[in-house]
Design an enzyme around this catalytic site. Structure first.
Site, mmCIF file in Angstrom:
data_model
loop_
_atom_site.group_PDB
_atom_site.id
_atom_site.type_symbol
_atom_site.label_atom_id
_atom_site.label_comp_id
_atom_site.label_asym_id
_atom_site.label_seq_id
_atom_site.Cartn_x
_atom_site.Cartn_y
_atom_site.Cartn_z
ATOM 1 N N ASN A 62 3.609 9.076 5.279
ATOM 2 C CA ASN A 62 2.396 9.845 5.542
ATOM 3 C C ASN A 62 2.602 10.886 6.642
ATOM 4 O O ASN A 62 3.465 10.747 7.513
ATOM 5 C CB ASN A 62 1.244 8.894 5.919
ATOM 6 N N LYS A 84 -5.820 -0.849 -6.903
ATOM 7 C CA LYS A 84 -7.106 -0.726 -6.202
ATOM 8 C C LYS A 84 -8.240 -0.533 -7.211
ATOM 9 O O LYS A 84 -9.297 -1.156 -7.124
ATOM 10 C CB LYS A 84 -7.073 0.456 -5.224
ATOM 11 N N LYS A 136 0.793 -1.243 0.000
ATOM 12 C CA LYS A 136 0.000 0.000 0.000
ATOM 13 C C LYS A 136 0.822 1.289 0.000
ATOM 14 O O LYS A 136 0.304 2.363 0.308
ATOM 15 C CB LYS A 136 -0.879 -0.011 1.243
ATOM 16 N N TYR A 191 0.027 1.706 -7.257
ATOM 17 C CA TYR A 191 -0.742 1.248 -6.090
ATOM 18 C C TYR A 191 -2.227 1.565 -6.295
ATOM 19 O O TYR A 191 -3.088 0.689 -6.192
ATOM 20 C CB TYR A 191 -0.244 1.917 -4.801
ATOM 21 N N SER A 230 -9.453 2.639 -1.737
ATOM 22 C CA SER A 230 -8.786 3.874 -1.299
ATOM 23 C C SER A 230 -9.260 5.055 -2.126
ATOM 24 O O SER A 230 -9.577 4.894 -3.310
ATOM 25 C CB SER A 230 -7.267 3.716 -1.472
HETATM 26 C C1 WQD Z 1 -1.070 14.286 3.487
HETATM 27 C C2 WQD Z 1 -0.675 15.742 3.311
HETATM 28 C C3 WQD Z 1 1.212 16.041 1.852
HETATM 29 C C4 WQD Z 1 4.051 13.997 4.532
HETATM 30 C C5 WQD Z 1 -1.687 8.917 0.958
HETATM 31 C C6 WQD Z 1 -1.829 7.979 -0.188
HETATM 32 C C7 WQD Z 1 -3.226 7.431 -0.235
HETATM 33 C C8 WQD Z 1 -3.641 6.867 1.101
HETATM 34 C C9 WQD Z 1 -3.432 7.873 2.214
HETATM 35 C C10 WQD Z 1 -3.435 4.455 0.971
HETATM 36 C C11 WQD Z 1 -0.315 16.089 1.863
HETATM 37 C C12 WQD Z 1 1.550 16.470 3.276
HETATM 38 C C13 WQD Z 1 2.904 14.534 3.974
HETATM 39 C C14 WQD Z 1 5.121 14.853 4.905
HETATM 40 C C15 WQD Z 1 3.827 16.743 4.174
HETATM 41 N N1 WQD Z 1 -2.933 5.671 1.366
HETATM 42 N N2 WQD Z 1 2.797 15.882 3.809
HETATM 43 N N3 WQD Z 1 4.956 16.201 4.712
HETATM 44 O O1 WQD Z 1 -0.746 11.736 0.112
HETATM 45 O O2 WQD Z 1 -3.031 12.451 1.019
HETATM 46 O O3 WQD Z 1 -2.491 10.031 0.760
HETATM 47 O O4 WQD Z 1 -2.048 8.280 2.162
HETATM 48 O O5 WQD Z 1 -4.500 4.213 0.506
HETATM 49 O O6 WQD Z 1 -3.231 6.417 -1.205
HETATM 50 O O7 WQD Z 1 -1.620 8.720 -1.381
HETATM 51 O O8 WQD Z 1 -1.381 11.342 2.554
HETATM 52 O O9 WQD Z 1 -0.180 11.663 4.652
HETATM 53 O O10 WQD Z 1 1.173 11.307 2.529
HETATM 54 O O11 WQD Z 1 -0.046 13.475 2.889
HETATM 55 O O12 WQD Z 1 3.713 17.973 4.004
HETATM 56 O O13 WQD Z 1 6.209 14.421 5.407
HETATM 57 O O14 WQD Z 1 0.501 16.000 4.076
HETATM 58 O O15 WQD Z 1 1.756 16.936 0.889
HETATM 59 O O16 WQD Z 1 -0.750 17.418 1.620
HETATM 60 P P1 WQD Z 1 -1.889 11.496 1.033
HETATM 61 P P2 WQD Z 1 -0.025 11.888 3.197
#
Ligand code: WQD
Length: 345
Positions: free
Chosen positions: A198, A152, A84, A148, A124
């Site tokens: 994340n 899905k 994932k 990924y 997702s």
């Molecule tokens: C959230 C926000 C980043 C990390 C992802 C996957 C999605 C799902 C959920 C599986 C964004 C910002 C992040 C960091 C940051 N997973 N950020 N600094 O990208 O919305 O979704 O996780 O199903 O498929 O794509 O989540 O937590 O990575 O980012 O500024 O170190 O936080 O730019 O705006 P995302 P995220």
């Protein structure tokens, strides 16, 4: 009758196991522990004071999976198992297609053989890709932008074809937005391998001192403060959403997709501020370049799940941060035995 949970030792799987057990369901877990630890399931038992069978098994082991169906009276399946990580999937697409697709095909073939036709699939919001409008409804076009997300999306299409071939199936496709937080006990939670991709697990590791500072990916998006806005949902609310989806499926036929989110978006800096309040400390950050593939704003229209599943998320961002922090504080090394991590003198 028993509910089979594939990938039940994972972050969302283990939290869903707790809510299923609390709701009086009998469960069994199949997990190959490639991205999770048996300790999580031990703690699920401790928290619920309930026992359940666990099989250390890869879903592509058809013989082993058939034995699980032979040895247990399975009524329905909740299918979490799969790779994932968006970033990893870009570098290793074949690994993602092979694992996520083949595991699901083998699972469905074995379910068919044993006349089990009720399935909740862990999908997702990433299947929506870059959307023009928010809030996102289930009717929004599916256009995943990474391997990924495409696995899905393809699995959703595979399950639609399966249903079209045999209308006795009952299938729920649950599209998660951004799962965060942890069970209030602080005993189970998100345990990412290596540096977290994340936002919230990264923030929690900065707060505990494992990482130096948060890198904020861009602050010139067209949002309240220029940083990315997402729909964060407490993992316990998510687990409860699975219970509701399962219970609806047990009495119906058909296939349907549901957004599991809160319908409210928070920016990176709003999450950071909420986390600082929960942890009682300042969390350092620096603004860096935008992350390729990120969208500015993403949050769910949750009306369909509310109406058809009689479910809605109730926990707010403060509770998400408090529960995440409690898990991080009590388990600085995740499920690794802390003694193992201490340097022997
Ligand atoms: C959230 C926000 C980043 C990390 C992802 C996957 C999605 C799902 C959920 C599986 C964004 C910002 C992040 C960091 C940051 N997973 N950020 N600094 O990208 O919305 O979704 O996780 O199903 O498929 O794509 O989540 O937590 O990575 O980012 O500024 O170190 O936080 O730019 O705006 P995302 P995220």
């Amino acid at each position: 009758m028993t509910i089979l949970i594939t990938g039940g030792a994972g972050y969302i799987g283990s939290h869903t196991c707790i809510e299923l057990l609390n709701a009086g369901h009998d469960i069994i877990v199949v997990d190959n522990f490639s991205n999770s630890k048996p300790e999580a399931l031990k703690r699920v038992s401790e928290i619920t004071r309930k026992y359940f069978r666990t099989y250390c098994l890869d879903l592509q082991n058809r013989e082993g999976l058939e034995k699980v169906f032979t040895d247990n009276e399975i009524e329905a399946v909740i299918h979490f198992a799969g790779f994932k990580a968006v970033g990893e999937s870009v570098h290793f697409p074949l690994k993602y297609y092979e694992n996520n697709m083949n595991s699901t095909i083998t699972l469905c073939e074995v379910m068919k053989k044993f006349h089990v036709n009720k399935l909740v699939f862990s999908s997702s919001a990433t299947v929506y890709g870059v959307t023009d409008t928010v809030p996102i409804t289930e009717e929004s076009p599916l256009k995943a932008t990474n391997p990924y997300g495409r696995t899905k999306q393809m699995i959703e299409e595979l399950l639609q074809d399966l249903y079209d071939s045999d209308r006795e199936w009952s299938i729920a496709l649950l599209r998660y937005f951004n799962p965060v937080g942890a069970h209030e006990s602080g005993r189970i939670g998100e345990d990412p391998n290596g540096i977290p991709n994340n936002l919230m697990p990264y923030i929690s590791q900065v707060a505990i001192g494992k990482l130096e500072k948060l890198q904020v990916y861009g602050d010139d998006y067209p949002t309240v403060d220029g940083t990315g806005v997402r729909d964060y949902i407490h993992v316990v609310d998510l687990g409860l959403g699975h219970v509701k989806a399962l219970e609806r499926m047990l009495t119906t036929r058909g296939i349907d997709a549901y957004n599991l989110g809160t319908g409210k978006g928070y920016s990176v800096l709003e999450v950071l501020s909420a986390y600082e309040k929960a942890a009682g400390k300042t969390i350092p950050y620096t603004v860096v370049e935008k992350r390729p593939g990120d969208v500015a704003v993403c949050y769910a229209d949750t009306s369909k799940a509310k109406e058809k599943l009689n479910w809605e998320a109730v926990k707010g961002i403060d509770e998400m941060c408090k529960d995440s922090w409690r898990w991080q504080q009590h388990n600085p090394f995740g499920y690794e035995k802390q003694s193992k991590m201490l340097v022997k003198n």
